[in-house]
Scaffold this motif. Structure first.
Motif, PDB file in Angstrom:
ATOM      1  N   ILE A 276       0.853  -1.279   0.033  1.00 22.76           N
ATOM      2  CA  ILE A 276       0.151   0.059  -0.030  1.00 22.76           C
ATOM      3  C   ILE A 276       1.002   1.482  -0.032  1.00 22.76           C
ATOM      4  O   ILE A 276       1.903   1.243   0.607  1.00 22.76           O
ATOM      5  N   ASP A 277       0.580   2.243  -0.760  1.00 21.77           N
ATOM      6  CA  ASP A 277       1.535   3.406  -1.221  1.00 21.77           C
ATOM      7  C   ASP A 277       1.621   4.091   0.198  1.00 21.77           C
ATOM      8  O   ASP A 277       0.710   4.547   1.103  1.00 21.77           O
TER       9      ASP A 277
ATOM     10  N   GLY B  62       4.195   0.844   9.656  1.00 21.27           N
ATOM     11  CA  GLY B  62       4.465   0.165   8.547  1.00 21.27           C
ATOM     12  C   GLY B  62       3.813  -1.092   8.558  1.00 21.27           C
ATOM     13  O   GLY B  62       3.948  -2.045   7.770  1.00 21.27           O
ATOM     14  N   THR B  63       2.699  -1.426   9.394  1.00 24.55           N
ATOM     15  CA  THR B  63       2.137  -2.602   9.493  1.00 24.55           C
ATOM     16  C   THR B  63       0.845  -2.612   9.529  1.00 24.55           C
ATOM     17  O   THR B  63       0.171  -1.526   9.939  1.00 24.55           O
ATOM     18  N   LEU B  64      -0.093  -3.605   9.285  1.00 26.61           N
ATOM     19  CA  LEU B  64      -1.528  -3.914   9.392  1.00 26.61           C
ATOM     20  C   LEU B  64      -1.528  -4.795  10.186  1.00 26.61           C
ATOM     21  O   LEU B  64      -0.850  -6.156  10.144  1.00 26.61           O
ATOM     22  N   VAL B  65      -2.601  -4.946  11.027  1.00 22.81           N
ATOM     23  CA  VAL B  65      -2.826  -5.991  11.939  1.00 22.81           C
ATOM     24  C   VAL B  65      -4.045  -7.033  11.088  1.00 22.81           C
ATOM     25  O   VAL B  65      -5.232  -6.274  10.997  1.00 22.81           O
ATOM     26  N   VAL B  66      -3.782  -8.102  11.035  1.00 20.16           N
ATOM     27  CA  VAL B  66      -4.885  -8.951  10.146  1.00 20.16           C
ATOM     28  C   VAL B  66      -5.628  -9.783  11.399  1.00 20.16           C
ATOM     29  O   VAL B  66      -4.882 -10.444  12.154  1.00 20.16           O
ATOM     30  N   ALA B  67      -6.822 -10.001  11.139  1.00 18.30           N
ATOM     31  CA  ALA B  67      -7.809 -10.698  12.152  1.00 18.30           C
ATOM     32  C   ALA B  67      -8.750 -11.519  10.967  1.00 18.30           C
ATOM     33  O   ALA B  67      -9.169 -11.139  10.244  1.00 18.30           O
ATOM     34  N   ILE B  68      -8.570 -13.000  11.666  1.00 19.36           N
ATOM     35  CA  ILE B  68      -9.275 -13.913  10.862  1.00 19.36           C
ATOM     36  C   ILE B  68     -10.778 -13.747  11.208  1.00 19.36           C
ATOM     37  O   ILE B  68     -10.955 -13.667  12.619  1.00 19.36           O
ATOM     38  N   GLY B  69     -11.618 -13.500  10.324  1.00 13.64           N
ATOM     39  CA  GLY B  69     -13.135 -13.596  10.543  1.00 13.64           C
ATOM     40  C   GLY B  69     -13.744 -14.842  10.837  1.00 13.64           C
ATOM     41  O   GLY B  69     -13.391 -15.834  10.387  1.00 13.64           O
ATOM     42  N   GLN B  70     -15.016 -14.785  11.594  1.00 12.84           N
ATOM     43  CA  GLN B  70     -15.923 -15.886  11.536  1.00 12.84           C
ATOM     44  C   GLN B  70     -16.257 -16.288  10.484  1.00 12.84           C
ATOM     45  O   GLN B  70     -16.437 -17.743  10.245  1.00 12.84           O
TER      46      GLN B  70
ATOM     47  N   TYR C   2      -7.966   4.386  -1.268  1.00 17.32           N
ATOM     48  CA  TYR C   2      -7.572   3.343  -0.353  1.00 17.32           C
ATOM     49  C   TYR C   2      -8.582   2.235  -0.190  1.00 17.32           C
ATOM     50  O   TYR C   2      -7.879   0.979  -0.125  1.00 17.32           O
ATOM     51  N   ILE C   3      -9.914   2.219  -0.348  1.00 21.50           N
ATOM     52  CA  ILE C   3     -10.660   1.070  -0.416  1.00 21.50           C
ATOM     53  C   ILE C   3     -10.155   0.391  -1.588  1.00 21.50           C
ATOM     54  O   ILE C   3     -10.240  -1.271  -1.570  1.00 21.50           O
ATOM     55  N   ARG C   4      -9.857   0.875  -2.695  1.00 22.63           N
ATOM     56  CA  ARG C   4      -9.636   0.140  -3.859  1.00 22.63           C
ATOM     57  C   ARG C   4      -8.482  -0.728  -3.807  1.00 22.63           C
ATOM     58  O   ARG C   4      -8.256  -1.889  -4.207  1.00 22.63           O
ATOM     59  N   GLN C   5      -7.006  -0.150  -3.088  1.00 24.89           N
ATOM     60  CA  GLN C   5      -6.103  -0.609  -2.691  1.00 24.89           C
ATOM     61  C   GLN C   5      -6.266  -1.823  -1.760  1.00 24.89           C
ATOM     62  O   GLN C   5      -5.565  -3.083  -1.968  1.00 24.89           O
ATOM     63  N   MET C   6      -6.855  -1.679  -0.912  1.00 23.61           N
ATOM     64  CA  MET C   6      -7.243  -2.669   0.272  1.00 23.61           C
ATOM     65  C   MET C   6      -8.087  -3.627  -0.349  1.00 23.61           C
ATOM     66  O   MET C   6      -7.771  -4.896   0.035  1.00 23.61           O
ATOM     67  N   SER C   7      -8.953  -3.568  -1.371  1.00 21.31           N
ATOM     68  CA  SER C   7      -9.770  -4.435  -1.869  1.00 21.31           C
ATOM     69  C   SER C   7      -8.739  -5.529  -2.689  1.00 21.31           C
ATOM     70  O   SER C   7      -8.969  -6.620  -2.559  1.00 21.31           O
ATOM     71  N   THR C   8      -7.882  -4.855  -3.411  1.00 21.14           N
ATOM     72  CA  THR C   8      -6.833  -5.827  -4.250  1.00 21.14           C
ATOM     73  C   THR C   8      -5.794  -6.396  -3.144  1.00 21.14           C
ATOM     74  O   THR C   8      -5.608  -7.654  -3.289  1.00 21.14           O
TER      75      THR C   8
END
Length: 396
Positions: free
Chosen positions: A44-45, A237-245, A140-146
């Motif tokens: 992500i830019d 420089g990070t994103l936190v990933v959570a696994i969903g239900q 941002y939504i477009r880049q995050m969707s990708t």
């Protein structure tokens, strides 16, 4: 033993054939053992991320009347602004304010299922006040969707499935959502509001979510299987990933969603900001599953056997097979439960049903607690009436 820290995965490793296998092994471990992790080098830019944070914070500086122009209860979509204290998690008030936006969709047709109301246009703040807010967040939504689509294919590969294993659960114009959230510190709240619940213990819906921690504050915590809360401090420089239900349901529990919460900042620390992105799944999806390879299922079972502890988790699992016909029905009910002010206007029948179910659950809990108290009292009475080892007399 349950996890005591949250792993960090370097996404740049997948861009090199020599290191991709190592990344997939680390991802597999994170999925099976934790369900909550950081990712770095997301692609992500950086300049876009700075603008997202700046514009997100600027929204909350708008005059109250301008924020209320786009308040959530204006529409049936659950998109828009939610005032401080208007959301509920785990039956308690969340002390945060936020705006929800999503990938763009037209208004549903009258013949569409009720849950299609979730697929609707966004409510954007006045461009005269925030002229770049909309284009920045649409980008941002477009880049995050990708990113989320690529990452889901990596999850499939980590589970030794084809990269396209989850594709059938997405719409061609799949909706994804994000929230821009402000958690005020405790000095901002009145005495009767001073709960540490920024947002209560919960699990994210759908497949995966990606949290941008937009200020320096701690407060995000994940719960391990022993019931301990593990800090997830901001790491630049990070994103936190959570696994969903949704992913837990599709993989029959192999990828378990992890309960997490946010504590309000202490008095004097200033507000905490965060911007989570939620990868969507088709609301028309039924509760199908993917065929997980036997060796992966055995890995998960072996992890649980080694821990030897019962999972401590009070958060209700939303996507129980047999309860709902489509995922959209479960999602709509969850939204009404979290935002009763919207439910009162647009979904009064669903809200009434939810409140009746909650009353019933409280009655049943009181009954269980009373029975447990009676049993404990009887046990104490029996223990107090045993012969004394010293005198042989009955002690009372």
């Amino acid at each position: 033993m349950s996890f005591s820290s949250v792993p960090i995965l370097d996404l740049s490793l997948v861009r090199n054939d020599d290191t991709k296998a190592s990344f997939l092994e680390s991802l597999r471990s994170a999925l099976l053992e934790v369900g909550f992790f950081y990712i770095t080098n997301t692609g992500i830019d950086d300049e876009l991320l700075k603008q997202v944070v700046a514009q997100g914070k600027a929204f909350f500086d708008l005059p109250e009347i301008k924020k209320l122009e786009v308040q959530m209860k204006n529409a049936a979509s659950f998109l828009g602004y939610s005032k401080l204290g208007n959301e509920i998690t785990a039956l308690k008030t969340d002390w945060r304010e936020q705006i929800d936006i999503s990938t763009p969709h037209p208004l549903p047709k009258p013949s569409d299922p009720l849950y299609y109301n979730l697929l609707s246009p966004n409510q954007w703040p006045d461009p005269e006040y925030l002229p770049t807010f909309r284009p920045i967040f649409e980008s941002y939504i477009r880049q995050m969707s990708t990113l989320s689509t690529i990452f889901t294919s990596l999850i499939a590969e980590a589970l030794r499935l084809p990269p396209t294993a989850f594709d059938r659960f997405f719409d061609s114009d799949q909706q994804h959502k994000l929230k821009i959230i402000k958690y005020p510190d405790l000095s901002f709240l009145s005495t009767d509001q001073q709960s540490q619940q920024g947002v209560g213990p919960h699990k994210d819906s759908m497949l995966t979510s990606y949290l941008l921690q937009a200020s320096h504050h701690r407060g995000l915590q994940a719960q391990n299987l022993s019931g301990d809360w593990i800090d997830c401090p901001p790491i630049p420089g990070t994103l936190v990933v959570a696994i969903g239900q949704g992913l837990e349901a599709l993989t029959l529990g192999v990828c378990a969603s992890t309960t997490h919460r946010v504590l309000s900042p202490a008095a004097g620390e200033g507000p905490r900001f965060s911007i989570p992105f939620f990868q969507g799944v088709s609301y028309d999806a039924t509760f199908e599953t993917v065929d997980i390879p036997a060796d992966i299922t055995e890995m998960r079972e072996e992890i649980l056997r080694k821990r030897g502890v019962e999972r401590i988790d009070d958060v209700e699992f939303t996507f129980t097979k047999g309860r709902w016909g489509h995922l959209g029905e479960a999602t709509l009910t969850n939204r009404v439960k979290s935002h009763p002010d919207v439910g009162e206007i647009w979904y009064p029948e669903i809200l009434t049903r939810i409140r009746e179910e909650q009353k019933k659950a409280r009655r049943e809990k009181r009954g269980r607690d009373e029975r447990a108290g009676e049993n404990l009292g009887e046990e104490k009475a029996m223990n107090s009436a045993v012969p004394s080892l010293v005198t042989g007399e009955i002690t009372v």
